[in-house]
Design a protein around this motif. Structure first.
Motif, PDB file in Angstrom:
ATOM      1  N   ARG A  13       0.817  -1.219   0.000  1.00 65.23           N
ATOM      2  CA  ARG A  13       0.000   0.000   0.000  1.00 65.23           C
ATOM      3  C   ARG A  13       0.845   1.260   0.000  1.00 65.23           C
ATOM      4  N   ARG A  14       1.965   1.233   0.677  1.00 67.27           N
ATOM      5  CA  ARG A  14       2.764   2.436   0.863  1.00 67.27           C
ATOM      6  C   ARG A  14       3.944   2.555  -0.091  1.00 67.27           C
ATOM      7  N   GLY A  15       4.049   1.649  -1.014  1.00 66.55           N
ATOM      8  CA  GLY A  15       5.186   1.728  -1.925  1.00 66.55           C
ATOM      9  C   GLY A  15       4.958   0.903  -3.169  1.00 66.55           C
ATOM     10  N   ASP A  16       6.028   0.601  -3.831  1.00 67.07           N
ATOM     11  CA  ASP A  16       6.009  -0.162  -5.059  1.00 67.07           C
ATOM     12  C   ASP A  16       5.817  -1.642  -4.729  1.00 67.07           C
ATOM     13  N   ALA A  17       4.846  -2.287  -5.379  1.00 66.16           N
ATOM     14  CA  ALA A  17       4.558  -3.701  -5.111  1.00 66.16           C
ATOM     15  C   ALA A  17       5.759  -4.585  -5.429  1.00 66.16           C
ATOM     16  N   ALA A  18       6.465  -4.300  -6.511  1.00 71.39           N
ATOM     17  CA  ALA A  18       7.629  -5.111  -6.889  1.00 71.39           C
ATOM     18  C   ALA A  18       8.717  -5.024  -5.820  1.00 71.39           C
ATOM     19  N   ARG A  19       8.914  -3.839  -5.260  1.00 69.37           N
ATOM     20  CA  ARG A  19       9.924  -3.682  -4.204  1.00 69.37           C
ATOM     21  C   ARG A  19       9.527  -4.457  -2.959  1.00 69.37           C
ATOM     22  N   ALA A  20       8.236  -4.437  -2.626  1.00 65.81           N
ATOM     23  CA  ALA A  20       7.770  -5.153  -1.439  1.00 65.81           C
ATOM     24  C   ALA A  20       7.874  -6.658  -1.629  1.00 65.81           C
ATOM     25  N   THR A  21       7.470  -7.143  -2.801  1.00 62.32           N
ATOM     26  CA  THR A  21       7.492  -8.593  -3.016  1.00 62.32           C
ATOM     27  C   THR A  21       8.901  -9.127  -3.230  1.00 62.32           C
TER      28      THR A  21
ATOM     29  N   PRO B 196      27.897 -24.449   2.847  1.00 64.59           N
ATOM     30  CA  PRO B 196      28.460 -23.230   2.242  1.00 64.59           C
ATOM     31  C   PRO B 196      27.657 -22.738   1.037  1.00 64.59           C
ATOM     32  N   VAL B 197      27.122 -23.645   0.223  1.00 59.64           N
ATOM     33  CA  VAL B 197      26.330 -23.222  -0.941  1.00 59.64           C
ATOM     34  C   VAL B 197      25.061 -22.499  -0.478  1.00 59.64           C
ATOM     35  N   GLN B 198      24.508 -22.895   0.656  1.00 63.20           N
ATOM     36  CA  GLN B 198      23.325 -22.217   1.173  1.00 63.20           C
ATOM     37  C   GLN B 198      23.675 -20.829   1.707  1.00 63.20           C
ATOM     38  N   ILE B 199      24.823 -20.713   2.355  1.00 60.99           N
ATOM     39  CA  ILE B 199      25.274 -19.408   2.845  1.00 60.99           C
ATOM     40  C   ILE B 199      25.526 -18.481   1.659  1.00 60.99           C
ATOM     41  N   ALA B 200      26.146 -19.014   0.602  1.00 58.57           N
ATOM     42  CA  ALA B 200      26.354 -18.221  -0.619  1.00 58.57           C
ATOM     43  C   ALA B 200      25.008 -17.817  -1.217  1.00 58.57           C
ATOM     44  N   GLY B 201      24.041 -18.733  -1.212  1.00 58.92           N
ATOM     45  CA  GLY B 201      22.708 -18.425  -1.726  1.00 58.92           C
ATOM     46  C   GLY B 201      22.038 -17.325  -0.931  1.00 58.92           C
ATOM     47  N   PHE B 202      22.236 -17.347   0.381  1.00 57.49           N
ATOM     48  CA  PHE B 202      21.678 -16.296   1.236  1.00 57.49           C
ATOM     49  C   PHE B 202      22.252 -14.947   0.816  1.00 57.49           C
ATOM     50  N   ALA B 203      23.576 -14.890   0.608  1.00 57.17           N
ATOM     51  CA  ALA B 203      24.229 -13.636   0.215  1.00 57.17           C
ATOM     52  C   ALA B 203      23.742 -13.169  -1.158  1.00 57.17           C
ATOM     53  N   VAL B 204      23.621 -14.082  -2.101  1.00 58.43           N
ATOM     54  CA  VAL B 204      23.155 -13.727  -3.448  1.00 58.43           C
ATOM     55  C   VAL B 204      21.719 -13.217  -3.391  1.00 58.43           C
ATOM     56  N   ALA B 205      20.852 -13.905  -2.628  1.00 52.89           N
ATOM     57  CA  ALA B 205      19.453 -13.468  -2.496  1.00 52.89           C
ATOM     58  C   ALA B 205      19.382 -12.091  -1.854  1.00 52.89           C
ATOM     59  N   LEU B 206      20.208 -11.857  -0.834  1.00 53.06           N
ATOM     60  CA  LEU B 206      20.215 -10.562  -0.163  1.00 53.06           C
ATOM     61  C   LEU B 206      20.637  -9.441  -1.115  1.00 53.06           C
ATOM     62  N   VAL B 207      21.691  -9.686  -1.904  1.00 51.04           N
ATOM     63  CA  VAL B 207      22.131  -8.690  -2.886  1.00 51.04           C
ATOM     64  C   VAL B 207      21.009  -8.443  -3.902  1.00 51.04           C
ATOM     65  N   GLY B 208      20.354  -9.519  -4.341  1.00 46.42           N
ATOM     66  CA  GLY B 208      19.250  -9.372  -5.287  1.00 46.42           C
ATOM     67  C   GLY B 208      18.118  -8.537  -4.731  1.00 46.42           C
ATOM     68  N   VAL B 209      17.774  -8.756  -3.471  1.00 47.27           N
ATOM     69  CA  VAL B 209      16.693  -7.987  -2.839  1.00 47.27           C
ATOM     70  C   VAL B 209      17.103  -6.518  -2.713  1.00 47.27           C
ATOM     71  N   VAL B 210      18.340  -6.283  -2.319  1.00 42.55           N
ATOM     72  CA  VAL B 210      18.808  -4.886  -2.186  1.00 42.55           C
ATOM     73  C   VAL B 210      18.753  -4.187  -3.545  1.00 42.55           C
ATOM     74  N   LEU B 211      19.193  -4.866  -4.613  1.00 40.10           N
ATOM     75  CA  LEU B 211      19.145  -4.280  -5.950  1.00 40.10           C
ATOM     76  C   LEU B 211      17.707  -4.052  -6.411  1.00 40.10           C
ATOM     77  N   ALA B 212      16.839  -5.018  -6.154  1.00 41.28           N
ATOM     78  CA  ALA B 212      15.438  -4.898  -6.585  1.00 41.28           C
ATOM     79  C   ALA B 212      14.708  -3.786  -5.839  1.00 41.28           C
ATOM     80  N   ARG B 213      15.131  -3.506  -4.625  1.00 43.71           N
ATOM     81  CA  ARG B 213      14.448  -2.489  -3.815  1.00 43.71           C
ATOM     82  C   ARG B 213      15.047  -1.105  -4.011  1.00 43.71           C
ATOM     83  N   SER B 214      16.178  -1.003  -4.739  1.00 41.11           N
ATOM     84  CA  SER B 214      16.781   0.330  -4.912  1.00 41.11           C
ATOM     85  C   SER B 214      16.332   0.997  -6.179  1.00 41.11           C
TER      86      SER B 214
END
Length: 168
Positions: A118-126, A150-168
């Motif tokens: 409601r308060r922002g961009d739906a794509a950024r929220a999702t 280790p592959v899961q920890i790397a996946g966590f980092a990649v997902a986090l970077v993706g979310v930061v990029l998608a929300r910026s």
């Protein structure tokens, strides 16, 4: 793009489950089905939230959350019946898990998602949905003694970077 990185991170986090040897570790369901259902769930929540962007702006948050929970309960009920999961073993683990699911996942999380849309961009929220599988893996590690590779920890980092990029 951020969304692609988020999805890649999710795939890395779930990779060990996809490669799991038989017998499956998830009741009667094979590991690949559990992973597939997880991916479809994230995609469905994302698509549904984007689709409802206009109606969510005019709807009471409690009503919108109730409708989403009814839909989710219907799908979960059908899957439980289809997979033959009909046992109810009343234990402390069951009640704590049920309370967590109802209060945190169905109540607070969905309400926060609707509020953010409601308060922002739906794509950024999702985009935040891409953090659900990595956080679940971390929760399994901390709360249930599951292995965090280790592959899961790397996946966590990649997902986090993706979310930061998608929300910026």
């Amino acid at each position: 793009s951020g969304m692609a990185l988020g999805l890649a991170g999710v795939v890395l986090v779930l990779a060990p489950k996809l490669a799991a040897a038989t017998p499956p570790t998830h009741g009667n369901a094979p590991a690949w089905l559990v992973v597939l259902v997880s991916i479809v769930a994230v995609a469905a929540i994302t698509a549904g939230t984007l689709f409802q962007k206009t109606s969510l702006a005019r709807t009471d948050i409690r009503s919108a959350s109730a409708v989403q929970n009814i839909g989710a309960a219907s799908v979960a009920g059908m899957l439980a019946l289809a997979l033959g999961e009909h046992r109810w073993i009343a234990s402390a683990t069951l009640w704590v898990s049920l309370a967590w699911g109802v209060v945190m996942l169905s109540g607070i999380s969905v309400t926060l998602l609707v509020w953010m849309v409601r308060r922002g961009d739906a794509a950024r929220a999702t985009a935040l949905m891409f953090l659900a599988p990595p956080l679940a893996a971390l929760e399994g590690y901390l709360g249930f003694g599951e292995t965090l590779l280790p592959v899961q920890i790397a996946g966590f980092a990649v997902a986090l970077v993706g979310v930061v990029l998608a929300r910026s």
